[in-house]
Design a protein around this motif. Structure first.
Motif, PDB file in Angstrom:
ATOM      1  N   ASP A  20       0.801  -1.218  -0.074  1.00  0.00           N
ATOM      2  CA  ASP A  20       0.000   0.029   0.027  1.00  0.00           C
ATOM      3  C   ASP A  20       0.785   1.309   0.047  1.00  0.00           C
ATOM      4  OD1 ASP A  20      -1.895  -2.177   0.726  1.00  0.00           O
ATOM      5  OD2 ASP A  20      -2.781  -0.846   2.158  1.00  0.00           O
ATOM      6  N   ALA A  21       0.653   2.250  -0.730  1.00  0.00           N
ATOM      7  CA  ALA A  21       1.088   3.590  -0.702  1.00  0.00           C
ATOM      8  C   ALA A  21       0.967   4.068   0.700  1.00  0.00           C
ATOM      9  CB  ALA A  21       0.530   4.410  -1.680  1.00  0.00           C
ATOM     10  N   GLY A  22       1.963   4.596   1.599  1.00  0.00           N
ATOM     11  CA  GLY A  22       1.648   4.989   2.887  1.00  0.00           C
ATOM     12  C   GLY A  22       1.747   3.717   3.858  1.00  0.00           C
ATOM     13  N   GLY A  23       1.939   2.496   3.433  1.00  0.00           N
ATOM     14  CA  GLY A  23       1.987   1.436   4.436  1.00  0.00           C
ATOM     15  C   GLY A  23       3.545   1.564   4.742  1.00  0.00           C
ATOM     16  N   GLY A  24       3.787   1.161   6.032  1.00  0.00           N
ATOM     17  CA  GLY A  24       4.893   1.127   6.588  1.00  0.00           C
ATOM     18  C   GLY A  24       5.307  -0.359   7.051  1.00  0.00           C
ATOM     19  N   GLU A  25       6.600  -0.349   7.951  1.00  0.00           N
ATOM     20  CA  GLU A  25       6.735  -1.745   8.390  1.00  0.00           C
ATOM     21  C   GLU A  25       5.916  -1.852   9.560  1.00  0.00           C
ATOM     22  OE1 GLU A  25       9.261  -3.953   7.860  1.00  0.00           O
ATOM     23  OE2 GLU A  25      10.290  -2.664   6.608  1.00  0.00           O
ATOM     24  N   PHE A  26       5.338  -3.219   9.794  1.00  0.00           N
ATOM     25  CA  PHE A  26       4.557  -3.457  10.791  1.00  0.00           C
ATOM     26  C   PHE A  26       5.092  -4.972  11.225  1.00  0.00           C
ATOM     27  CE2 PHE A  26       2.497  -4.690   7.021  1.00  0.00           C
ATOM     28  CZ  PHE A  26       1.898  -5.917   7.243  1.00  0.00           C
ATOM     29  N   ALA A  27       4.617  -5.321  12.727  1.00  0.00           N
ATOM     30  CA  ALA A  27       4.852  -6.629  13.155  1.00  0.00           C
ATOM     31  C   ALA A  27       3.470  -7.260  12.836  1.00  0.00           C
ATOM     32  CB  ALA A  27       5.333  -6.577  14.449  1.00  0.00           C
ATOM     33  N   THR A  28       3.449  -8.539  12.353  1.00  0.00           N
ATOM     34  CA  THR A  28       2.381  -9.227  12.152  1.00  0.00           C
ATOM     35  C   THR A  28       2.024 -10.249  13.580  1.00  0.00           C
ATOM     36  OG1 THR A  28       3.470 -10.679  11.019  1.00  0.00           O
ATOM     37  CG2 THR A  28       2.053  -9.512   9.904  1.00  0.00           C
ATOM     38  N   GLY A  29       0.973 -10.251  14.059  1.00  0.00           N
ATOM     39  CA  GLY A  29       0.358 -11.178  15.145  1.00  0.00           C
ATOM     40  C   GLY A  29       0.005 -12.418  14.426  1.00  0.00           C
ATOM     41  N   GLU A  30      -0.493 -13.319  14.976  1.00  0.00           N
ATOM     42  CA  GLU A  30      -1.124 -14.518  14.614  1.00  0.00           C
ATOM     43  C   GLU A  30      -2.203 -14.374  13.545  1.00  0.00           C
ATOM     44  OE1 GLU A  30      -0.748 -17.863  15.273  1.00  0.00           O
ATOM     45  OE2 GLU A  30       1.057 -17.301  15.991  1.00  0.00           O
ATOM     46  N   GLU A  31      -3.224 -13.794  13.570  1.00  0.00           N
ATOM     47  CA  GLU A  31      -3.858 -13.431  12.530  1.00  0.00           C
ATOM     48  C   GLU A  31      -3.216 -13.096  11.244  1.00  0.00           C
ATOM     49  OE1 GLU A  31      -7.177 -10.846  13.263  1.00  0.00           O
ATOM     50  OE2 GLU A  31      -7.883 -12.238  15.041  1.00  0.00           O
ATOM     51  N   GLY A  32      -2.278 -12.135  11.277  1.00  0.00           N
ATOM     52  CA  GLY A  32      -1.365 -11.808   9.993  1.00  0.00           C
ATOM     53  C   GLY A  32      -0.715 -12.821   9.647  1.00  0.00           C
ATOM     54  N   LEU A  33      -0.159 -13.663  10.477  1.00  0.00           N
ATOM     55  CA  LEU A  33       0.754 -14.841   9.988  1.00  0.00           C
ATOM     56  C   LEU A  33      -0.300 -15.867   9.185  1.00  0.00           C
ATOM     57  CD1 LEU A  33       3.180 -16.431  10.087  1.00  0.00           C
ATOM     58  CD2 LEU A  33       2.571 -17.461  12.386  1.00  0.00           C
ATOM     59  N   GLU A  34      -1.591 -15.893   9.767  1.00  0.00           N
ATOM     60  CA  GLU A  34      -2.439 -17.112   9.151  1.00  0.00           C
ATOM     61  C   GLU A  34      -2.784 -16.483   7.594  1.00  0.00           C
ATOM     62  OE1 GLU A  34      -3.537 -19.836   9.897  1.00  0.00           O
ATOM     63  OE2 GLU A  34      -2.290 -19.957  11.545  1.00  0.00           O
ATOM     64  N   ARG A  35      -2.935 -15.241   7.683  1.00  0.00           N
ATOM     65  CA  ARG A  35      -3.221 -14.398   6.548  1.00  0.00           C
ATOM     66  C   ARG A  35      -2.047 -14.725   5.203  1.00  0.00           C
ATOM     67  NH1 ARG A  35      -6.873 -11.212   9.359  1.00  0.00           N
ATOM     68  NH2 ARG A  35      -5.387  -9.757   9.958  1.00  0.00           N
ATOM     69  N   CYS A  36      -0.715 -14.546   5.773  1.00  0.00           N
ATOM     70  CA  CYS A  36       0.389 -14.647   5.268  1.00  0.00           C
ATOM     71  C   CYS A  36       0.208 -16.136   4.592  1.00  0.00           C
ATOM     72  CB  CYS A  36       1.546 -14.366   5.884  1.00  0.00           C
ATOM     73  SG  CYS A  36       3.113 -14.717   5.089  1.00  0.00           S
ATOM     74  N   ILE A  37      -0.024 -16.989   5.447  1.00  0.00           N
ATOM     75  CA  ILE A  37       0.070 -18.456   5.022  1.00  0.00           C
ATOM     76  C   ILE A  37      -0.809 -18.664   4.036  1.00  0.00           C
ATOM     77  CG2 ILE A  37      -0.327 -20.804   5.788  1.00  0.00           C
ATOM     78  CD1 ILE A  37       0.927 -19.946   8.461  1.00  0.00           C
ATOM     79  N   ASP A  38      -2.021 -18.230   4.040  1.00  0.00           N
ATOM     80  CA  ASP A  38      -3.142 -18.245   3.187  1.00  0.00           C
ATOM     81  C   ASP A  38      -2.777 -17.798   1.625  1.00  0.00           C
ATOM     82  OD1 ASP A  38      -4.956 -19.341   5.207  1.00  0.00           O
ATOM     83  OD2 ASP A  38      -6.013 -17.507   5.425  1.00  0.00           O
ATOM     84  N   LEU A  39      -2.076 -16.481   1.556  1.00  0.00           N
ATOM     85  CA  LEU A  39      -1.724 -15.771   0.547  1.00  0.00           C
ATOM     86  C   LEU A  39      -0.489 -16.830  -0.062  1.00  0.00           C
ATOM     87  CD1 LEU A  39      -1.841 -13.480  -1.388  1.00  0.00           C
ATOM     88  CD2 LEU A  39       0.140 -12.637   0.006  1.00  0.00           C
ATOM     89  N   LEU A  40       0.489 -17.434   0.461  1.00  0.00           N
ATOM     90  CA  LEU A  40       1.526 -18.036  -0.025  1.00  0.00           C
ATOM     91  C   LEU A  40       1.090 -19.254  -0.574  1.00  0.00           C
ATOM     92  CD1 LEU A  40       4.325 -17.125   2.393  1.00  0.00           C
ATOM     93  CD2 LEU A  40       4.171 -16.098   0.219  1.00  0.00           C
ATOM     94  N   LEU A  41       0.047 -19.980   0.109  1.00  0.00           N
ATOM     95  CA  LEU A  41      -0.536 -21.197  -0.242  1.00  0.00           C
ATOM     96  C   LEU A  41      -1.362 -20.990  -1.717  1.00  0.00           C
ATOM     97  CD1 LEU A  41      -1.763 -22.866   2.964  1.00  0.00           C
ATOM     98  CD2 LEU A  41       0.292 -23.657   1.390  1.00  0.00           C
ATOM     99  N   ARG A  42      -2.033 -19.835  -1.579  1.00  0.00           N
ATOM    100  CA  ARG A  42      -2.774 -19.575  -2.790  1.00  0.00           C
ATOM    101  C   ARG A  42      -1.963 -19.249  -3.939  1.00  0.00           C
ATOM    102  NH1 ARG A  42      -6.153 -16.027  -0.024  1.00  0.00           N
ATOM    103  NH2 ARG A  42      -5.654 -14.604  -1.160  1.00  0.00           N
ATOM    104  N   LEU A  43      -0.962 -18.426  -3.878  1.00  0.00           N
ATOM    105  CA  LEU A  43      -0.119 -18.129  -4.866  1.00  0.00           C
ATOM    106  C   LEU A  43       0.609 -19.286  -5.437  1.00  0.00           C
ATOM    107  CD1 LEU A  43       1.095 -14.823  -3.715  1.00  0.00           C
ATOM    108  CD2 LEU A  43      -0.683 -15.005  -5.181  1.00  0.00           C
ATOM    109  N   ASN A  44       1.035 -20.177  -4.386  1.00  0.00           N
ATOM    110  CA  ASN A  44       1.907 -21.243  -4.917  1.00  0.00           C
ATOM    111  C   ASN A  44       1.069 -22.264  -5.771  1.00  0.00           C
ATOM    112  OD1 ASN A  44       4.356 -22.956  -4.461  1.00  0.00           O
ATOM    113  ND2 ASN A  44       2.944 -24.255  -3.539  1.00  0.00           N
ATOM    114  N   GLY A  45      -0.252 -22.351  -5.506  1.00  0.00           N
ATOM    115  CA  GLY A  45      -1.208 -23.058  -6.157  1.00  0.00           C
ATOM    116  C   GLY A  45      -1.431 -22.587  -7.720  1.00  0.00           C
ATOM    117  N   GLU A  46      -1.409 -21.154  -7.747  1.00  0.00           N
ATOM    118  CA  GLU A  46      -1.681 -20.585  -8.959  1.00  0.00           C
ATOM    119  C   GLU A  46      -0.445 -20.181  -9.879  1.00  0.00           C
ATOM    120  OE1 GLU A  46      -3.969 -16.844  -8.034  1.00  0.00           O
ATOM    121  OE2 GLU A  46      -3.835 -16.080 -10.327  1.00  0.00           O
ATOM    122  N   PHE A  47       0.542 -20.179  -9.235  1.00  0.00           N
ATOM    123  CA  PHE A  47       1.785 -19.684 -10.047  1.00  0.00           C
ATOM    124  C   PHE A  47       2.889 -20.635 -10.055  1.00  0.00           C
ATOM    125  CE2 PHE A  47      -0.284 -15.891  -8.946  1.00  0.00           C
ATOM    126  CZ  PHE A  47      -0.373 -14.933 -10.048  1.00  0.00           C
TER     127      PHE A  47
END
Ligand SMILES: Nc1ncnc2c1ncn2[C@@H]1O[C@H](COP(=O)(O)OP(=O)(O)OP(=O)(O)O)[C@@H](O)[C@H]1O
Ligand SMILES: [Mg+2]
Length: 305
Positions: free
Chosen positions: A103-130
């Motif tokens: 995101d424009a304007g987004g900065g560094e941030f620490a991810t909690g458990e939910e962010g980590l789950e979303r990261c896993i979801d994204l990487l799994l989806r992308l790995n399936g698609e690409f």
């Protein structure tokens, strides 16, 4: 396959080189995703010449996605949205090339458990698609590095193949820094083991890329004095010894990208036309990028170091 692009320092050539690797793989027919996890400075769109997202997207990008504000981060189809005139003519046999901007304007941030789950979801989806997903990570021992180390150690990602490329310049500070990022106590290997990775497997998945390396043998430097040539040669050899002492010697190097004026100033993708038609880029640079792109998925370069 997931490829994580990391570096200890900023300005190493991580984004310019890994974007060129993504491009080369797409030209070779792979479907490729480029994920900008450089959270503090998500400018990868500039390398793909997509003006609308030069400093991150105004829509909901990766920051919004990881913070739970959208179910699907915005995608940029590089072949269609680039302003690079040569890239818009997508070659027939090429695969998709899709940029996921921050995101424009987004900065560094620490991810909690939910962010980590979303990261896993994204990487799994992308790995399936690409076929290949390149993830450009914030420099240093960053939150982005932590997040993907935790994600790839998670049982849900057990069967997803991943590799790490650690970029550095060919200088003493950069050699020492890149070694530290990987080998120091809480570095990529140590930090990965703390998060549940098997040490040998993780170590075997890491290779180094030396970027912007002046080649004393290249015709580019042949006009210098004999004293300069001998001095460059001696510096190069000293750096090789330093790298070997720091466990980032030739056996763990996936490739070397020469110092290249058009990468230096244009910070964009090198095309065949740049080498053959306009002749503003060096053939050796394009060949180096093509070779690293091939080695990325060639198992013979990824045995146990
Ligand atoms: N092979 C090369 N030859 C010459 N210059 C290069 C080369 N690769 C990259 N550069 C130059 O190095 C600079 C830094 O490269 P790049 O932006 O890819 O690094 P980075 O590690 O992603 O940096 P940041 O931490 O800021 O994201 C670029 O502005 C470009 O000018
Ligand atoms: Mg970058």
């Amino acid at each position: 396959m997931l490829v994580f692009a990391a570096s200890d320092k900023g300005g190493t050539g991580r984004s310019v080189t890994s974007a060129n690797l993504a491009y080369q793989r797409a030209l070779a027919g792979d479907h490729v995703a480029y994920v900008d996890f450089d959270f503090g400075s998500p400018t990868a769109a500039a390398v793909f010449d997509v003006p609308s997202a030069m400093r991150g997207t105004e829509e909901r990008g990766l920051h919004s996605y990881l913070e739970g504000e959208t179910a699907e981060p915005v995608r940029i189809d590089v072949w269609r949205q680039t302003e690079h005139p040569l890239l818009r003519a997508r070659p027939n046999q090429s695969g998709r090339l899709v940029l996921f901007p921050g995101d424009a304007g987004g900065g560094e941030f620490a991810t909690g458990e939910e962010g980590l789950e979303r990261c896993i979801d994204l990487l799994l989806r992308l790995n399936g698609e690409f076929d290949l997903t390149v993830v450009d990570l914030s420099a240093g021992r960053s939150y982005a590095v932590d997040m993907v180390l935790a994600a790839t150690a998670h049982p849900r990602m057990r069967n997803v193949p991943f590799r790490w490329l650690v970029f550095h310049r060919w200088t003493r500070q950069h050699v020492i820094a890149a070694s530290g990022l990987v080998h120091k106590e809480h570095g990529i290997i140590g930090g990965g083991v703390e998060r549940g990775h098997d040490e040998d497997t993780l170590r075997a998945a890491i290779r180094f890329v030396r970027a912007a390396v002046p080649d004393p043998e290249s015709p580019l430097w042949s006009q210098g004095s004999p004293a300069q040539a001998a001095w460059m040669q001696a510096c190069d050899e000293a750096l090789r010894r330093l790298a070997a002492e720091h466990r980032i010697g030739d056996s763990v190097v996936l490739g070397v990208v020469p110092l290249e004026p058009i990468l230096q100033w244009r910070e964009q993708l090198i095309t065949e036309e740049d080498v053959l038609a306009t002749q503003i880029a060096n053939k050796e640079t394009l060949e180096a990028l093509e070779e690293i792109a091939r080695r990325l998925t060639d198992d013979s370069y990824w045995g146990r170091p």
